[in-house]
Write a protein that holds these residues in place. Sequence first.
Motif, PDB file in Angstrom:
ATOM      1  N   ARG A 325       0.832  -1.205   0.000  1.00 50.09           N
ATOM      2  CA  ARG A 325       0.000   0.000   0.000  1.00 50.09           C
ATOM      3  C   ARG A 325       0.862   1.248   0.000  1.00 50.09           C
ATOM      4  NH1 ARG A 325      -3.002  -3.434  -0.863  1.00 50.09           N
ATOM      5  NH2 ARG A 325      -5.065  -3.865  -0.013  1.00 50.09           N
ATOM      6  N   ALA A 327       0.860   5.280   1.161  1.00 47.39           N
ATOM      7  CA  ALA A 327       0.189   6.241   2.042  1.00 47.39           C
ATOM      8  C   ALA A 327       0.995   7.526   2.011  1.00 47.39           C
ATOM      9  CB  ALA A 327       0.085   5.702   3.466  1.00 47.39           C
ATOM     10  N   TRP A 359      -6.817   9.652  -3.588  1.00 50.48           N
ATOM     11  CA  TRP A 359      -6.897   9.182  -2.217  1.00 50.48           C
ATOM     12  C   TRP A 359      -7.837   7.972  -2.179  1.00 50.48           C
ATOM     13  CZ3 TRP A 359      -3.551  10.860   1.189  1.00 50.48           C
ATOM     14  CH2 TRP A 359      -3.106  12.182   1.194  1.00 50.48           C
ATOM     15  N   ASN A 360      -7.827   7.242  -1.068  1.00 50.46           N
ATOM     16  CA  ASN A 360      -8.808   6.167  -0.926  1.00 50.46           C
ATOM     17  C   ASN A 360     -10.218   6.770  -0.870  1.00 50.46           C
ATOM     18  OD1 ASN A 360      -7.455   6.440   2.132  1.00 50.46           O
ATOM     19  ND2 ASN A 360      -9.684   6.468   2.117  1.00 50.46           N
ATOM     20  N   GLY A 387      -3.477   5.991   0.670  1.00 49.12           N
ATOM     21  CA  GLY A 387      -4.097   6.055   1.980  1.00 49.12           C
ATOM     22  C   GLY A 387      -3.562   7.217   2.788  1.00 49.12           C
ATOM     23  N   CYS A 388      -4.315   7.634   3.784  1.00 49.26           N
ATOM     24  CA  CYS A 388      -3.858   8.692   4.695  1.00 49.26           C
ATOM     25  C   CYS A 388      -3.803   8.111   6.107  1.00 49.26           C
ATOM     26  CB  CYS A 388      -4.781   9.901   4.628  1.00 49.26           C
ATOM     27  SG  CYS A 388      -6.398   9.616   5.380  1.00 49.26           S
ATOM     28  N   THR A 391      -6.865   6.098   7.462  1.00 48.47           N
ATOM     29  CA  THR A 391      -7.207   4.775   6.937  1.00 48.47           C
ATOM     30  C   THR A 391      -6.079   3.774   7.169  1.00 48.47           C
ATOM     31  OG1 THR A 391      -6.554   5.673   4.777  1.00 48.47           O
ATOM     32  CG2 THR A 391      -8.892   5.420   5.193  1.00 48.47           C
ATOM     33  N   ALA A 392      -4.865   4.255   7.444  1.00 49.83           N
ATOM     34  CA  ALA A 392      -3.726   3.352   7.656  1.00 49.83           C
ATOM     35  C   ALA A 392      -3.533   3.004   9.127  1.00 49.83           C
ATOM     36  CB  ALA A 392      -2.448   3.992   7.109  1.00 49.83           C
ATOM     37  N   LEU A 446       2.693   5.979   9.569  1.00 44.11           N
ATOM     38  CA  LEU A 446       2.691   5.536   8.181  1.00 44.11           C
ATOM     39  C   LEU A 446       3.909   4.664   7.872  1.00 44.11           C
ATOM     40  CD1 LEU A 446       1.535   8.777   6.298  1.00 44.11           C
ATOM     41  CD2 LEU A 446       0.148   6.861   7.106  1.00 44.11           C
TER      42      LEU A 446
END
Length: 472
Positions: A325, A327, A359-360, A387-388, A391-392, A446
């Motif tokens: 992923r 981020a 972004w997601n 992701g930010c 969400t992570a 992150l």
Amino acid sequence: MHNAVRGKDWTLDDFEFDDFGQLYTSDLQGDLVADLWSVLDTDPRTADMAMAAAHELISAPPAPARNLLKTAADALSARDDFVLLDEQQVAYKTVLDAVAEAETGDGNRRKKVVVVSGGPGSGKSAIAVTLLAALARQKRRALHATGSKAFTETLREKVTGDDERYGEIFKYFNEFGSAPADALDVLICDEAHRVRGMPARLHGKVRSQIDELIEVAKVPLFLLDEHQVVRPGEIGTKGDILAIADIKGCDVIEISLEGQYRCGGSARFDEWVVRLLGLGSGPPVAWSELVEGSEDEYVVDSVGSPHELENWLLRQAKTFSGTARMAAGFCWDWRDPVEVDGELRLVDDVQIDGWRRPWNTKRGFEVPGVPSASLWASEPEGFGQVGCIYTAQGFEYDWAGVIFGDDLVIRNGKWLARPDFSFDRSVKDAGASKFDRLVRNTYKVLMTRGMQGVCVYSKDDETNDFLRKFSR
């Protein structure tokens, strides 16, 4: 009855009727009273018995149904593949012992608050799920709570499936304000660094969320990492919990988790991140220097562009298998999906030198082909969106790619936090010194999501040179 109405916004569509049921709305209260008088015992000779029954009903604390606990225990046990080690086992046994002691106590014994602190991957959530399964098997009144919508929704779906009743075992911190004291045997506060409210010094003027969480359970358990406080108003520090527990006359048992079970089991990596971001003692050190002579296999890398970052993740996931992923810091606007040819599409908000990615998915939107915000980290379709922190945090994947934005840059060898470049409105308005700490914590979270490796990149040239120097 408590569980049927508390916190719910019922509509008529939520009910099914048969010939043996009757629904009373607010304008039919008189009919309800009359019907109750017609069916309930009014014999004065049984008045005392009726009064006792009424008192028992009204004073009954809300609690999961017994069959719900059994089914939850089965569901949790089926997914309970954790082997608790060292301090994790100590924490697990400490809570169970405290529950047994609370049950056999004389009523004058001080409440015990258990505080377990540890870095990312130290096993806090493993303790939480294992404890919840054990307590459910014992038919204890136990709930799990977090302050993260993404984390809670994922637990509800992954652990208890589609049955919403079982999902109710997973709650939010803000749901206990009106609950009776000691309504639960145990409340497991996972990710407790996200507890919100007033700090301990204001306790007494405004009831804090920590106060509510301690009050509702005979044994409150707080699992936290102080380096993961990323928003203003989050007060889940060990100091605040200890201070409020002292004000309430509780004993506190502190347990520190020293192990590292994420990030390839690499305690060195957590040290490297803390030193790199200036969050601990010691200056930044090159990764190769820190692991020299050890058998540490965790992968740390850096690249010169977002294209290279994405290719690095794809290559690692293909070569070594696993999930990957991307981020980023919250340094780009996050717009709503737009309709294209009658179908919602994400907008490519994150743009760097011709590289463009969305972004997601925003909460409240369903976009075909991409997961919801809560499932971005766990569903395969999450790759390709950025992701930010929201969400992570709380999740893990095998390979982590992290993009540093202009909110945290290197100038003359030192970190400079720049709130003007942040799109996280609540954080950028927190004040310069608080923003500095919050944004560093954000990047630490992150960077520590990856179980096998991490690759970093900054869109700022001087900062990227710094990252490349110390990630070699």
